[in-house]
Motif scaffolding. Structure first.
Motif, PDB file in Angstrom:
ATOM      1  N   LEU A 146      68.371  38.166  58.083  1.00 34.68           N
ATOM      2  CA  LEU A 146      68.537  36.911  57.351  1.00 34.68           C
ATOM      3  C   LEU A 146      69.108  37.176  55.966  1.00 34.68           C
ATOM      4  O   LEU A 146      70.068  36.521  55.528  1.00 34.68           O
ATOM      5  CB  LEU A 146      67.195  36.194  57.257  1.00 34.68           C
ATOM      6  CG  LEU A 146      67.180  34.827  56.563  1.00 34.68           C
ATOM      7  CD1 LEU A 146      68.040  33.835  57.339  1.00 34.68           C
ATOM      8  CD2 LEU A 146      65.742  34.321  56.442  1.00 34.68           C
ATOM      9  N   ALA A 147      68.525  38.141  55.253  1.00 34.06           N
ATOM     10  CA  ALA A 147      69.007  38.467  53.909  1.00 34.06           C
ATOM     11  C   ALA A 147      70.429  39.018  53.941  1.00 34.06           C
ATOM     12  O   ALA A 147      71.228  38.762  53.030  1.00 34.06           O
ATOM     13  CB  ALA A 147      68.064  39.466  53.245  1.00 34.06           C
ATOM     14  N   ARG A 195      72.262  29.359  51.357  1.00 36.08           N
ATOM     15  CA  ARG A 195      71.670  30.326  52.299  1.00 36.08           C
ATOM     16  C   ARG A 195      70.522  31.084  51.654  1.00 36.08           C
ATOM     17  O   ARG A 195      69.460  31.259  52.262  1.00 36.08           O
ATOM     18  CB  ARG A 195      72.751  31.311  52.758  1.00 36.08           C
ATOM     19  CG  ARG A 195      72.291  32.294  53.824  1.00 36.08           C
ATOM     20  CD  ARG A 195      71.944  31.590  55.105  1.00 36.08           C
ATOM     21  NE  ARG A 195      71.773  32.500  56.219  1.00 36.08           N
ATOM     22  CZ  ARG A 195      71.332  32.131  57.405  1.00 36.08           C
ATOM     23  NH1 ARG A 195      71.026  30.857  57.638  1.00 36.08           N
ATOM     24  NH2 ARG A 195      71.209  33.001  58.375  1.00 36.08           N
ATOM     25  N   PHE A 196      70.727  31.537  50.420  1.00 39.52           N
ATOM     26  CA  PHE A 196      69.682  32.291  49.734  1.00 39.52           C
ATOM     27  C   PHE A 196      68.530  31.384  49.331  1.00 39.52           C
ATOM     28  O   PHE A 196      67.362  31.688  49.600  1.00 39.52           O
ATOM     29  CB  PHE A 196      70.254  32.986  48.495  1.00 39.52           C
ATOM     30  CG  PHE A 196      69.239  33.774  47.720  1.00 39.52           C
ATOM     31  CD1 PHE A 196      68.877  35.048  48.123  1.00 39.52           C
ATOM     32  CD2 PHE A 196      68.628  33.240  46.587  1.00 39.52           C
ATOM     33  CE1 PHE A 196      67.924  35.782  47.418  1.00 39.52           C
ATOM     34  CE2 PHE A 196      67.687  33.962  45.881  1.00 39.52           C
ATOM     35  CZ  PHE A 196      67.330  35.228  46.299  1.00 39.52           C
ATOM     36  N   PRO A 202      62.705  31.437  50.671  1.00 38.80           N
ATOM     37  CA  PRO A 202      61.458  30.910  51.247  1.00 38.80           C
ATOM     38  C   PRO A 202      60.849  31.829  52.308  1.00 38.80           C
ATOM     39  O   PRO A 202      59.626  31.866  52.467  1.00 38.80           O
ATOM     40  CB  PRO A 202      61.888  29.573  51.859  1.00 38.80           C
ATOM     41  CG  PRO A 202      63.100  29.175  51.089  1.00 38.80           C
ATOM     42  CD  PRO A 202      63.809  30.456  50.787  1.00 38.80           C
ATOM     43  N   ASP A 203      61.689  32.579  53.022  1.00 34.86           N
ATOM     44  CA  ASP A 203      61.166  33.452  54.081  1.00 34.86           C
ATOM     45  C   ASP A 203      60.337  34.594  53.532  1.00 34.86           C
ATOM     46  O   ASP A 203      59.495  35.157  54.244  1.00 34.86           O
ATOM     47  CB  ASP A 203      62.328  34.004  54.917  1.00 34.86           C
ATOM     48  CG  ASP A 203      61.837  34.780  56.123  1.00 34.86           C
ATOM     49  OD1 ASP A 203      61.175  34.183  56.993  1.00 34.86           O
ATOM     50  OD2 ASP A 203      62.086  36.002  56.178  1.00 34.86           O
ATOM     51  N   VAL A 208      55.445  38.613  52.158  1.00 31.10           N
ATOM     52  CA  VAL A 208      55.321  39.175  50.811  1.00 31.10           C
ATOM     53  C   VAL A 208      54.301  38.388  49.990  1.00 31.10           C
ATOM     54  O   VAL A 208      54.240  37.158  50.072  1.00 31.10           O
ATOM     55  CB  VAL A 208      56.691  39.135  50.094  1.00 31.10           C
ATOM     56  CG1 VAL A 208      56.551  39.455  48.614  1.00 31.10           C
ATOM     57  CG2 VAL A 208      57.670  40.092  50.754  1.00 31.10           C
ATOM     58  N   ASP A 209      53.504  39.134  49.212  1.00 34.29           N
ATOM     59  CA  ASP A 209      52.686  38.512  48.170  1.00 34.29           C
ATOM     60  C   ASP A 209      53.640  38.200  47.022  1.00 34.29           C
ATOM     61  O   ASP A 209      53.927  39.056  46.192  1.00 34.29           O
ATOM     62  CB  ASP A 209      51.587  39.478  47.734  1.00 34.29           C
ATOM     63  CG  ASP A 209      50.726  38.917  46.596  1.00 34.29           C
ATOM     64  OD1 ASP A 209      51.031  37.811  46.101  1.00 34.29           O
ATOM     65  OD2 ASP A 209      49.757  39.590  46.206  1.00 34.29           O
ATOM     66  N   THR A 210      54.143  36.984  46.999  1.00 38.06           N
ATOM     67  CA  THR A 210      55.199  36.641  46.048  1.00 38.06           C
ATOM     68  C   THR A 210      54.746  36.733  44.597  1.00 38.06           C
ATOM     69  O   THR A 210      55.566  36.963  43.705  1.00 38.06           O
ATOM     70  CB  THR A 210      55.747  35.238  46.344  1.00 38.06           C
ATOM     71  OG1 THR A 210      54.672  34.298  46.340  1.00 38.06           O
ATOM     72  CG2 THR A 210      56.438  35.208  47.714  1.00 38.06           C
TER      73      THR A 210
END
Length: 230
Positions: A146-147, A195-196, A202-203, A208-210
């Motif tokens: 995705l990234a 896209r980002f 959001p993904d 991940v612990d954002t």
């Protein structure tokens, strides 16, 4: 190959320009001369206006394997270097050392030794309900592709912390995502793209612990040891 990543910060009483002069002119030859170094890249963290700078530089060293890593970390040269904590301009408190392996998601065109490219590095800790292997599968199998679909990126590498780093407890970070761009305009276009903002960012919350993630804007500028084929 083992990839060491060092996040370093200067002491609060040290001028940034003084610190960078030391890092480029004095420290770089010491790090490049460590035993077993196959590649060494020295990068500067770009200050963000209005935000506190937690780190000033990033050093990256590649060695062949675990045996070479052990030899490097126990060498006299390493103990005496700033990477070993002996630099009199370095604040050891916030500094981080990661032992990782690289997973290339998007290779892109080769980066020449004399190229100076903007790069984003995100250091992250996985969500508390995920084990390391589960996190790694999602990062590589779902989030990575995705990234990599963000427009304009030159290269994308995932550097995952080695399992051995958890033998004495949890590692501060589980890995680092590294994305290179041709120039600042391409970087800004990518992070502002739908896209980002609507898919990739959001993904991250899925694994991940954002709140614990650290994203740095990096300028790769000093490739002291750089194989011709890299």
């Amino acid at each position: 190959m083992i990839h060491l990543i060092f996040l370093c910060a200067r002491r609060p009483d040290v001028d940034r320009h003084e610190f960078l002069r030391y890092w480029h002119d004095v420290h770089a030859p010491l790090a490049a001369g460590l035993p077993g170094v196959r590649r060494y890249v020295q990068s500067t963290v770009r200050p963000v206006p209005g935000q506190a700078a937690h780190y000033d530089t990033v050093d990256e060293i590649w060695v062949d394997d675990i045996a070479a890593l052990d030899a490097l970390l126990h060498s006299v040269k390493y103990v005496r270097s700033a990477l070993g904590g002996a630099g009199n301009l370095v604040d050891p408190g916030p500094c981080v050392r990661l032992h990782t392996t690289d997973h290339v998601v998007h290779a892109g065109a080769s980066i020449a030794r004399d190229e100076s490219l903007p790069k984003r590095m995100t250091f992250f800790k996985r969500k508390s309900n995920l084990g390391r292997e589960e996190m790694l599968r999602y990062w590589r199998g779902t989030h990575g592709p995705l990234a990599a679909s963000v427009p304009g990126l030159r290269r994308y590498v995932q550097s995952a912390t080695l399992p051995a780093a958890y033998e004495q407890g949890e590692s501060r970070f589980d890995g680092a995502a590294q994305i290179w761009f041709e120039d600042d305009a391409a970087l800004q276009a990518a992070v502002c793209s739908p896209r980002f903002r609507e898919s990739v960012k959001p993904d991250e919350a899925n694994f991940v612990d954002t709140d614990a993630a650290v994203t740095l804007s990096i300028e790769e500028e000093h490739r002291i040891v750089w194989p011709q084929a890299a």
